[in-house]
Write a protein that holds these residues in place. Structure first.
Motif, mmCIF file in Angstrom:
data_model
loop_
_atom_site.group_PDB
_atom_site.id
_atom_site.type_symbol
_atom_site.label_atom_id
_atom_site.label_comp_id
_atom_site.label_asym_id
_atom_site.label_seq_id
_atom_site.Cartn_x
_atom_site.Cartn_y
_atom_site.Cartn_z
ATOM 1 N N PHE A 194 -9.876 -16.136 0.694
ATOM 2 C CA PHE A 194 -9.107 -16.762 -0.404
ATOM 3 C C PHE A 194 -8.466 -15.366 -0.497
ATOM 4 N N ILE A 195 -7.079 -15.554 -0.670
ATOM 5 C CA ILE A 195 -6.012 -14.490 -0.952
ATOM 6 C C ILE A 195 -4.368 -14.873 -1.971
ATOM 7 N N LYS A 196 -4.581 -13.871 -2.447
ATOM 8 C CA LYS A 196 -3.686 -14.733 -4.038
ATOM 9 C C LYS A 196 -2.325 -13.807 -3.405
ATOM 10 N N ASP A 197 -1.094 -14.445 -4.427
ATOM 11 C CA ASP A 197 0.109 -13.211 -3.952
ATOM 12 C C ASP A 197 -0.513 -12.538 -5.144
ATOM 13 N N ASP A 198 0.263 -11.898 -6.332
ATOM 14 C CA ASP A 198 0.458 -10.748 -6.769
ATOM 15 C C ASP A 198 1.006 -11.748 -7.852
ATOM 16 N N GLU A 199 0.388 -11.529 -9.313
ATOM 17 C CA GLU A 199 1.124 -12.047 -10.266
ATOM 18 C C GLU A 199 2.730 -12.156 -10.401
ATOM 19 N N ILE A 200 3.547 -10.270 -10.522
ATOM 20 C CA ILE A 200 4.913 -9.885 -10.497
ATOM 21 C C ILE A 200 5.759 -10.630 -9.434
ATOM 22 N N SER A 201 4.798 -11.135 -8.502
ATOM 23 C CA SER A 201 6.215 -11.382 -6.994
ATOM 24 C C SER A 201 5.588 -13.071 -7.071
ATOM 25 N N ALA A 202 6.966 -13.091 -7.244
ATOM 26 C CA ALA A 202 7.002 -15.088 -6.983
ATOM 27 C C ALA A 202 7.557 -15.337 -5.348
ATOM 28 N N ASP A 203 9.282 -15.299 -6.653
ATOM 29 C CA ASP A 203 10.582 -15.659 -5.437
ATOM 30 C C ASP A 203 11.234 -14.155 -5.841
ATOM 31 N N PRO A 204 11.018 -13.663 -5.188
ATOM 32 C CA PRO A 204 11.925 -12.132 -4.535
ATOM 33 C C PRO A 204 12.941 -12.282 -3.748
ATOM 34 N N ASP A 205 14.071 -11.193 -4.115
ATOM 35 C CA ASP A 205 15.363 -11.967 -3.160
ATOM 36 C C ASP A 205 14.788 -11.744 -1.601
ATOM 37 N N HIS A 206 13.739 -10.407 -1.548
ATOM 38 C CA HIS A 206 13.565 -10.048 -0.500
ATOM 39 C C HIS A 206 12.460 -10.670 0.612
ATOM 40 N N ALA A 207 11.946 -11.853 -0.077
ATOM 41 C CA ALA A 207 10.645 -12.362 -0.016
ATOM 42 C C ALA A 207 10.736 -13.573 -0.061
ATOM 43 N N PRO A 208 12.194 -14.868 -1.232
ATOM 44 C CA PRO A 208 11.533 -16.212 -1.253
ATOM 45 C C PRO A 208 10.241 -16.804 -0.093
ATOM 46 N N LEU A 209 10.301 -17.479 -1.777
ATOM 47 C CA LEU A 209 9.472 -18.956 -0.859
ATOM 48 C C LEU A 209 9.668 -19.631 -0.025
ATOM 49 N N ALA A 210 11.120 -20.034 0.718
ATOM 50 C CA ALA A 210 11.586 -20.540 1.179
ATOM 51 C C ALA A 210 11.076 -20.507 2.672
ATOM 52 N N GLN A 211 11.170 -18.964 2.988
ATOM 53 C CA GLN A 211 10.826 -19.099 3.731
ATOM 54 C C GLN A 211 9.425 -17.802 4.117
ATOM 55 N N ARG A 212 8.774 -16.820 3.127
ATOM 56 C CA ARG A 212 7.378 -16.503 2.414
ATOM 57 C C ARG A 212 5.987 -17.800 3.252
ATOM 58 N N ILE A 213 6.741 -18.734 2.561
ATOM 59 C CA ILE A 213 5.598 -19.952 2.525
ATOM 60 C C ILE A 213 5.650 -20.258 4.050
ATOM 61 N N PRO A 214 6.450 -20.632 4.849
ATOM 62 C CA PRO A 214 5.911 -21.340 6.132
ATOM 63 C C PRO A 214 5.505 -19.999 7.178
#
Length: 422
Positions: free
Chosen positions: A184-204
């Motif tokens: 199991f790996i999780k993101d930290d709670e204070i890093s969700a959809d930041p400008d430098h790593a948006p979820l639209a790019q980070r998830i894929p």
């Protein structure tokens, strides 16, 4: 307990008669106000009123826990009496409505003029009423199925540092953590959809690394993407995780709210990792707020599959007894014979050396054991950090002391030498 009523238990502090305060509480949160209103008949009052089931008087104190202008205006002083109060409420007052349920068991009670302290300690629901709310989409059993971990603890870690990494850098780190042997790996709670790593790019990017690892090894590593946001964005991000072959998303429960989590639950069967950051604001004062049993019950009704409980010998303020009690709450069935258990997620300062105390207190391995520094800061690298944790849990299950087990296990020995003097 009657099928048509549910219970809540409170700790209160008051300079007044606790039995009379209990009646005020019951009236305030059901059919009453400070006086009768037009149209309020005895029959209506009987149907809708909460009942006082128990008043257990506790100690008296010389000073109030909280200020109270209502009492001050009336010149009412101490001594201040503490008591445990149990009320029951009609299910019909609520229906299947989680925000209203929360407002009834808590709500205005925290502001009552009669009290200088009030804490909601626990909630008890009839199993049939609990089943009117969503059961976990995955829960404890589904999480084991998705990760392929049929027994023993699930070993996890957190992406650290939690800010600054690009999508590609995050994916590279996830690939390394997959190779290290995590479940199991999780993101930290204070890093969700930041400008430098948006979820639209980070998830894929991340899921491409997860799929490559799965293709090579057959092992699916569960990644909890932090999709905390407004409701439409969370649903959109969850859909992307599902399309990319992911199995889990994470949300900061206190800041999203019940309605958002319920809407997210209805829209996805991904495992929902419930992060409780901010819970200390509700829980750390002994005479104010909400205890974990009541807190986790409400969020389980919203449909979460995992609940954070912090960790034994961890870095936060909670006593070990509270951590263990919280974990036990998560694996307590609320719906009778139906399995609605959720996975307790241990974190905060966990490493190989905290395994024995955790197992001794909880007595089972139905848990997610997450270590940030215990994995990422291990001198042998993340793979050695994961190995040290697995070796510690295996030794603990055998009843073997870690120091003895470490004699022929370099990863565990290094962990004890590095972190054992914290």
């Amino acid at each position: 307990m009657r099928a048509e009523r549910f219970r809540a238990t409170y700790l209160i502090e008051t300079p007044l008669d606790p039995a009379k305060v209990a009646e005020v509480m019951a009236g305030e949160q059901s059919c009453g106000t400070f006086t009768r209103v037009e149209g309020e008949t005895d029959a209506l009052r009987e149907r809708a009123r909460a009942n006082v089931l128990a008043v257990e008087r506790l100690e008296e104190v010389d000073h109030p826990s909280l200020p109270n202008a209502w009492l001050a205006r009336r010149g009412i002083g101490g001594p201040w009496k503490r008591a445990r109060i149990t009320l029951d409420f009609p299910v019909a007052n609520v229906g299947t409505n989680l925000p209203t349920l929360a407002s009834i068991v808590a709500g205005n009670l925290f502001d009552l003029g009669e009290v200088t302290g009030l804490r909601l300690e626990s909630i008890e629901l009839p199993p049939l009423y609990r089943r009117r709310f969503p059961l976990p989409a995955q829960g404890l059993a589904g999480t084991r199925r998705l990760t392929g971990v049929t027994e023993g603890v699930l070993v996890g870690s957190i992406i650290k540092p939690n800010v600054g990494l690009t999508p590609e850098e995050t994916a590279s780190l996830v690939a390394r953590l997959c190779e290290a042997g995590l479940d199991f790996i999780k993101d930290d709670e204070i890093s969700a959809d930041p400008d430098h790593a948006p979820l639209a790019q980070r998830i894929p990017a991340v899921m491409a690394a997860v799929r490559r690892h799965e293709d090579r090894t057959g092992k699916h590593v569960m990644v909890a993407f932090n999709i905390t946001d407004e409701t439409d964005a969370m649903r959109r991000h969850a859909d992307l995780v599902a399309r990319e072959g992911g199995s889990c998303v994470m949300a900061s429960l206190n800041w999203c709210g019940f309605s958002a989590i319920e809407t997210l639950r209805r829209g996805t069967d991904l495992a929902l990792h419930g992060h409780r950051n901010g819970y200390g604001a509700f829980s750390r004062h002994a005479l104010l707020g909400i205890g974990f049993q009541a807190y986790q019950l409400l969020w389980r009704l919203a449909g979460v599959d995992h609940m954070h409980v912090h960790g034994v010998q961890g870095k936060f303020a909670q006593a070990d007894e509270e951590v263990i009690s919280s974990a036990q709450d998560c694996v307590t069935r609320l719906a009778g014979e139906v399995d609605d258990r959720v996975m307790p997620a241990f974190s905060s300062g966990q490493w190989a050396g905290t395994a024995p105390a955790t197992f001794a207190a909880i007595g089972h391995t139905d848990l997610l054991f997450m270590a940030g520094g215990g994995v990422m800061a291990h001198p042998g690298g993340p793979a050695a950090g994961v190995a040290s944790i697995r070796e510690a849990w295996e030794a603990t299950a055998r009843g073997e002391a870690l120091e003895q087990a470490a004699l022929d296990r370099p990863a565990l020995r290094q962990a004890l030498e590095t972190f054992g003097t914290r």
